[in-house]
Scaffold this motif. Structure first.
Motif, PDB file in Angstrom:
ATOM      1  N   GLU A   1       0.852  -1.181   0.000  1.00 51.01           N
ATOM      2  CA  GLU A   1       0.000   0.000   0.000  1.00 51.01           C
ATOM      3  C   GLU A   1       0.895   1.240   0.000  1.00 51.01           C
ATOM      4  O   GLU A   1       2.077   1.153   0.376  1.00 51.01           O
ATOM      5  CB  GLU A   1      -0.907   0.006   1.233  1.00 51.01           C
ATOM      6  N   PRO A   2       0.367   2.383  -0.413  1.00 47.97           N
ATOM      7  CA  PRO A   2       1.185   3.613  -0.380  1.00 47.97           C
ATOM      8  C   PRO A   2       1.780   3.865   1.007  1.00 47.97           C
ATOM      9  O   PRO A   2       2.924   4.282   1.135  1.00 47.97           O
ATOM     10  CB  PRO A   2       0.201   4.711  -0.789  1.00 47.97           C
ATOM     11  N   PHE A   3       0.986   3.624   2.048  1.00 50.60           N
ATOM     12  CA  PHE A   3       1.454   3.692   3.422  1.00 50.60           C
ATOM     13  C   PHE A   3       1.235   2.298   4.025  1.00 50.60           C
ATOM     14  O   PHE A   3       0.155   2.008   4.567  1.00 50.60           O
ATOM     15  CB  PHE A   3       0.701   4.765   4.228  1.00 50.60           C
ATOM     16  N   PRO A   4       2.235   1.424   3.920  1.00 50.19           N
ATOM     17  CA  PRO A   4       2.035   0.007   4.288  1.00 50.19           C
ATOM     18  C   PRO A   4       1.670  -0.194   5.754  1.00 50.19           C
ATOM     19  O   PRO A   4       1.995   0.611   6.625  1.00 50.19           O
ATOM     20  CB  PRO A   4       3.391  -0.629   3.967  1.00 50.19           C
ATOM     21  N   ARG A   5       0.997  -1.330   5.990  1.00 50.12           N
ATOM     22  CA  ARG A   5       0.653  -1.744   7.341  1.00 50.12           C
ATOM     23  C   ARG A   5       1.428  -3.020   7.675  1.00 50.12           C
ATOM     24  O   ARG A   5       1.850  -3.750   6.778  1.00 50.12           O
ATOM     25  CB  ARG A   5      -0.851  -2.028   7.461  1.00 50.12           C
ATOM     26  N   LEU A   6       1.558  -3.321   8.964  1.00 50.02           N
ATOM     27  CA  LEU A   6       2.136  -4.585   9.442  1.00 50.02           C
ATOM     28  C   LEU A   6       1.011  -5.415  10.029  1.00 50.02           C
ATOM     29  O   LEU A   6       0.323  -4.981  10.959  1.00 50.02           O
ATOM     30  CB  LEU A   6       3.207  -4.311  10.500  1.00 50.02           C
ATOM     31  N   THR A   7       0.814  -6.620   9.480  1.00 48.07           N
ATOM     32  CA  THR A   7      -0.276  -7.483   9.944  1.00 48.07           C
ATOM     33  C   THR A   7       0.264  -8.888  10.183  1.00 48.07           C
ATOM     34  O   THR A   7       1.356  -9.246   9.741  1.00 48.07           O
ATOM     35  CB  THR A   7      -1.419  -7.569   8.912  1.00 48.07           C
ATOM     36  N   VAL A   8      -0.519  -9.702  10.910  1.00 46.71           N
ATOM     37  CA  VAL A   8      -0.234 -11.138  11.014  1.00 46.71           C
ATOM     38  C   VAL A   8      -0.776 -11.801   9.754  1.00 46.71           C
ATOM     39  O   VAL A   8      -1.929 -11.584   9.378  1.00 46.71           O
ATOM     40  CB  VAL A   8      -0.895 -11.745  12.267  1.00 46.71           C
TER      41      VAL A   8
END
Length: 539
Positions: A110-117
């Motif tokens: 994503e343009p502003f990435p996320r951290l997920t499991v």
């Protein structure tokens, strides 16, 4: 074309590779590897021992087609098999039940990435938004720790969609609020890149902390005291993470060794495996697994699946039996680990600490297996020295009053209890006169040549002594059943004949195994006598 026709048509090449077995709906139900694909696939369709390989027979009954993938060598076949099993998760392959210990993390595209499991669906594919997956990580390792702490350290947003106004995470300094353009995309992605390098092992928590300390000093020098304070708080959060990573590095300089023991419960068609990980001489982890004994499922296939699911592969793996294709397995694991991996067998004749550890694993596994059985079944196995747990026992008895009517009965006990749906009664057809030996031989032959037999027993009990037992064993051998444990129980002194003993075995009267034998013998006698009496009433 069916699988059997495909094999007979000789379309499968004699080369190394992987075979994929499918059912009538086209679903992959089993994946295996082979040095010679044609020979291995053809071996599934030969007559097999119904006592030992009944689960494989069930697999074969569902095969409708076989596909294959060629590889250049056996190592490629090992690795491809492991990857395909993880992808398709076939019903008959080994699936590690302990995998909840391992987690995967994902940084989203994503343009502003996320951290997920990262989570998998039933066929092993990662679901959710697209992104780069990292892992597996052991819970508690410095690279996993908690996803919440990693988000806070690197200021990673947690919202599924960018809101139009800042949320609580911004006000408690856990996020720089890209939603209101409070941080540029380039600056935000600097933190994402630092996180990626740590997850990939390209960088360490120490180097990240050093950069943060330098930044804190610069902020303080130019009077940005609030920013310096925020960085100080972040460094405080990092302190625990740095300690954990240093411990992991110390452990890597002193390579772990792992002990893997396997115990096969062929009565249930299941293998039990226990692993002990030892770090600097201390047992640091223990895991327990089990898998079905189907097809090529073995210690070798377990080890490959296991070590492609853990973060660290030890340099030395001690086992209680040598895996199939051991050298190829070692080379395959070395290719994954990036260092040499040795698999060392610890035999019963070995001495020292390694044998003591393997004995400890064996005792744990025996205790675990025995918990699943009636205590009388366990006592009988130990008393007779059987290889398999006698969960299913058949008992034969002849009932003849004078010479006019002769019948026979077979009763079945499962885990110490009568299974009356499996009882069978017979009119003696092939024997004239009163010949108990020949009648027993007829009963055994008719019972185990039946098309409606179902599962073979783990132990056969004959009501009688040495002569009746010899007649029963002769019938079994005539049917090609030579490995079936068979004993005789003589009623007068409750002597047990057979079982590998030269002289009859006398068990204590209070032995639970003997009481179970008496119960099934008396039940066979009752059932046969009742049938005999009913036939006489009809005359």
């Amino acid at each position: 074309m069916t699988a059997i026709a495909l094999v007979k048509d000789r379309r499968i090449p004699e080369q190394p590779g992987v075979y994929l077995m499918k059912d009538g709906d086209g679903a992959i139900i089993y994946i295996g590897k082979a040095r010679n694909l044609r020979r291995r696939v053809a071996s599934y369709f030969v007559k097999r021992d119904p006592q030992l390989e009944w689960k494989t027979s069930r697999l074969v009954s569902r095969i409708a087609d076989v596909e294959f993938v060629l590889t250049d060598n056996e190592i490629e076949a090992f690795l491809l098999e492991s990857n395909l099993i993880k992808r398709y998760r076939p019903a008959f392959n080994i699936e590690l039940k302990d995998q909840q210990r391992y987690s995967y993390l994902k940084i989203t595209d994503e343009p502003f990435p996320r951290l997920t499991v990262a989570r998998r669906n039933r066929v092993g594919q990662f679901i959710g938004p697209k992104g780069t997956v990292y892992g597996p990580f052991v819970r508690g390792s410095s690279k996993y720790l908690t996803i919440g702490l990693l988000r806070k350290l690197f200021k990673i947003r947690i919202c599924n969609r960018l809101p139009k106004s800042p949320c609580l995470q911004y006000f408690i300094k856990n996020c720089d609020a890209p939603c209101i353009a409070n941080v540029t995309r380039a600056k935000y992605n600097e933190n994402v890149l630092a996180l990626q390098e740590i997850l990939e092992g390209k960088s360490s928590i120490d180097s990240f902390a050093n950069e943060m300390e330098a930044e804190m000093k610069r902020a303080s020098d130019v009077g940005e005291y609030e920013r310096a304070r925020d960085i100080r708080d972040t460094l405080y959060r990092l302190s625990n993470l740095r300690v954990r990573q240093k411990m992991e590095k110390a452990a890597s300089r002193n390579p772990d060794e792992e002990y893997v023991g396997i115990l096969k419960d062929r009565a249930k068609g299941v293998a039990h495996v226990m692993t002990f990980r030892r770090t600097r001489g201390v047992i640091s982890d223990r895991k327990k697994f089990q898998f079905d004994l189907v097809g090529d499922n073995s210690l070798s296939s377990f080890l490959l699946q296991y070590y492609t699911s853990v973060p660290v592969i030890p340099q030395v793996v001690y086992v209680n039996e040598e895996p199939d294709d051991c050298k190829v397995l070692e080379m395959s694991l070395a290719k994954i680990a990036g260092h040499k991996v040795s698999i060392v067998s610890v035999s019963d004749r070995s001495a020292g600490e390694k044998q003591q550890l393997m004995d400890l694993i064996r005792r744990n596994l025996v205790t675990y297996v025995e918990r699943g059985y009636d205590p009388a079944v366990v006592e009988l196995k130990n008393a007779l020295g059987l290889d398999l747990m006698p969960e299913v026992i058949d008992c034969f008895d002849v009932s003849n009053l004078r010479t006019s009517i002769s019948v026979g009965a077979c009763c079945r006990f499962v885990d110490g209890r009568p299974e009356k749906s499996s009882y069978r009664k017979f009119k003696i057809k092939w024997v004239t006169g009163q010949n108990d030996f020949a009648m027993i031989a007829e009963l055994v032959r008719r019972r185990y040549s039946s098309d409606k037999l179902g599962k073979m027993p783990d132990l056969i009990v004959i009501d009688g002594g040495r002569g009746q037992l010899a007649a029963a064993i002769a019938s079994l051998r005539s049917l090609g059943i030579s490995s079936m444990p068979c004993i005789g129980l003589a009623k007068e002194n409750e002597e047990i004949y057979g079982g590998g003993y030269q002289e009859p075995l006398l068990l204590p009267r209070g032995n639970a195994g003997l009481k179970m034998l008496q119960h099934i013998r008396d039940e066979a006698h009752r059932f046969g006598l009742a049938y005999n009496v009913n036939l006489r009433k009809m005359d």
